[in-house]
Design an enzyme around this catalytic site. Structure first.
Site, mmCIF file in Angstrom:
data_model
loop_
_atom_site.group_PDB
_atom_site.id
_atom_site.type_symbol
_atom_site.label_atom_id
_atom_site.label_comp_id
_atom_site.label_asym_id
_atom_site.label_seq_id
_atom_site.Cartn_x
_atom_site.Cartn_y
_atom_site.Cartn_z
ATOM 1 N N HIS A 151 46.468 41.616 33.079
ATOM 2 C CA HIS A 151 45.235 41.054 33.623
ATOM 3 C C HIS A 151 45.147 41.389 35.113
ATOM 4 O O HIS A 151 46.160 41.430 35.811
ATOM 5 C CB HIS A 151 45.228 39.543 33.410
ATOM 6 C CG HIS A 151 43.990 38.862 33.881
ATOM 7 N ND1 HIS A 151 42.737 39.165 33.381
ATOM 8 C CD2 HIS A 151 43.795 37.896 34.819
ATOM 9 C CE1 HIS A 151 41.830 38.405 33.974
ATOM 10 N NE2 HIS A 151 42.448 37.625 34.871
ATOM 11 N N CYS A 162 38.375 42.829 33.291
ATOM 12 C CA CYS A 162 38.927 42.275 34.529
ATOM 13 C C CYS A 162 39.236 43.376 35.533
ATOM 14 O O CYS A 162 39.177 43.147 36.747
ATOM 15 C CB CYS A 162 40.167 41.444 34.233
ATOM 16 S SG CYS A 162 41.457 42.332 33.338
#
Length: 450
Positions: A401, A83
């Site tokens: 994330h 990510c």
């Protein structure tokens, strides 16, 4: 095993491998995954077809001013804690001048006719001469915003990243800012020396043959700096330095004799501390003091600072290390101003995150007061509008994330790996920004300044 390409990664070898076990277990796993994929596709085909017929959203449509328009945004598949890479790639893809340059480069064939069209499993036997970061970056940017697929798998680009940036090998979480710096530096170096046997001059000659409509994004890319400020330590300018490159003036004054030392430093981004008085304020609506703003961070970066005992300045006049002050001025602003908020700090044993909310403007960021010679810059060259924001969700740099917000053709999108959703300005300004990309305003427009 990568469930999209079925490539197998060996942690001991730290690379993809093609060999199998004596019992052929790897191939059995591949066949099992393919059967699962085929059965799932068959079972869902009727349901998906019905949804596509009945819902404009599932066919990537939305209502804009009463009319139906297509969302052309394409997500990026997560290849295993990638990510950090996806957020940076989506942000860069929405910086028009930068993105257009790479998409207009001529394609470079990296494989010969015998292997063209075949699925390849990458191994150590493929040398570094077979890879080009510029070419894979170009392919990835071309795949985005076409609207032909919901998500694109950047596995070829990630493989090249592994080859030329060993720090990012494996599938552990990485720092998005560190990846961005490595990516820009390697793109810059590869463009300087040509890639895969194609010289930079040859690339420019190819681009000169492009149509007038395509060349509009490339105007001014290779405009050189003045002799005093040109980026000399890394050779010729490239699209990376021409768009992201700025220049800082570092002033150091000896507090004993008053001697002043000046040095010019090129930069591709500015790393800003979040002032300590704001570090306990985690949300915009929290009522324990004023909200930290981007201007507070910029002021902290450029304010006069007295160096501590561990940073004593070697005064050439006093002939020894002395107490001194330091101040930064921006000598030259870049076309795209990249601001990195330093949210991760080392303590005795851990790297903690500063989760403070920092207020930032969507448009009209005025950088004139931070310039060394503001009178030499017109007001239109000091105003910046936000193009993209990278956000880190979670508590630590090795976990959590990354997602990104970016504006495209006047609309804001949220990029969360393979998922792309339309969002609004109110949602964007509430984000706890980690990296901000501001684009220099080209035309005068009435808006509030920071």
């Amino acid at each position: 095993m990568d469930c999209s390409s079925y490539s197998t990664y060996c942690y001991r070898c730290d690379d993809f491998v093609v060999n199998d076990t004596k019992l052929g277990l790897v191939q059995k796993v591949r066949e099992h995954l393919q059967n699962l994929e085929n059965s799932a596709f068959t079972a869902d085909r009727h349901r998906k077809r019905k949804l596509l017929e009945n819902s404009s959203l599932n066919s990537k449509l939305l209502k804009v001013n009463g009319s139906t328009a297509a969302i052309c945004a394409t997500g990026l598949r997560n290849l295993g804690n990638t990510c950090f890479m996806n957020a940076i790639l989506q942000s860069l893809s929405n910086i028009e001048q930068f993105c257009c340059y790479f998409k207009e480069l001529p394609a470079v064939e990296l494989r010969n006719g015998k292997t063209a069209g075949r699925r390849t499993y990458h191994t150590r036997s493929q040398g570094d001469n077979n890879v080009s970061l510029v070419e894979e970056f170009r392919k990835t940017l071309c795949a985005l915003w076409q609207g032909s697929q919901t998500a694109f798998s950047p596995e070829s680009l990630f493989y090249v990243v592994w080859k030329i940036m060993p720090n990012f090998r494996g599938y552990q979480q990485q720092d998005a800012h560190e990846f961005m710096r490595y990516l820009l530096d390697h793109l810059h170096l590869e463009l300087q020396g040509g890639f895969n046997g194609v010289s930079r001059s040859a690339i420019l000659q190819e681009n000169s043959a492009l149509s007038a409509s395509n060349k509009c994004c490339m105007k001014g890319i290779y405009k050189t700096n003045s002799p005093k400020t040109e980026r000399k330590e890394n050779g010729a300018s490239t699209v990376v330095t021409a768009i992201f490159g700025g220049i800082l003036q570092n002033e150091v004054n000896c507090l004993i004799c008053g001697t002043e030392s000046r040095k010019f430093d090129p930069f591709l981004d500015l790393s800003l501390d979040i002032p300590s008085q704001f570090r306990n304020k985690r949300s915009k609506n929290q009522e324990n003091g004023p909200v930290c703003s981007l201007r507070d961070c910029l002021r902290s970066f450029t304010d006069l600072e007295e160096l501590d005992e561990t940073e004593l300045y070697m005064c050439h006049k006093c002939k020894k290390k002395q107490k001194s002050t330091k101040k930064f001025w921006i000598q030259k602003l870049p076309k795209v101003l990249c601001l990195h908020l330093k949210r991760f700090h080392w303590t005795a044993y851990l790297r903690n995150k500063v989760d403070t909310y920092v207020e930032f403007p969507l448009r009209g960021l005025d950088m004139k007061c931070y310039l060394l010679e503001p009178e030499n810059s017109g007001p239109e060259h000091c105003l910046y509008d936000l193009a993209a924001v990278v956000v880190h969700h979670g508590s630590g740099v090795g976990s959590g994330h990354y997602t990104a917000y970016a504006t495209h053709e006047g609309r804001w999108f949220h990029f969360n790996d393979s998922t792309v959703t339309l969002t609004d300005e109110d949602t964007v300004v509430k984000a706890k920004a980690y990296i901000l990309f501001y684009v220099e305003r080209q035309a005068k427009a009435g808006s509030d300044k920071l």
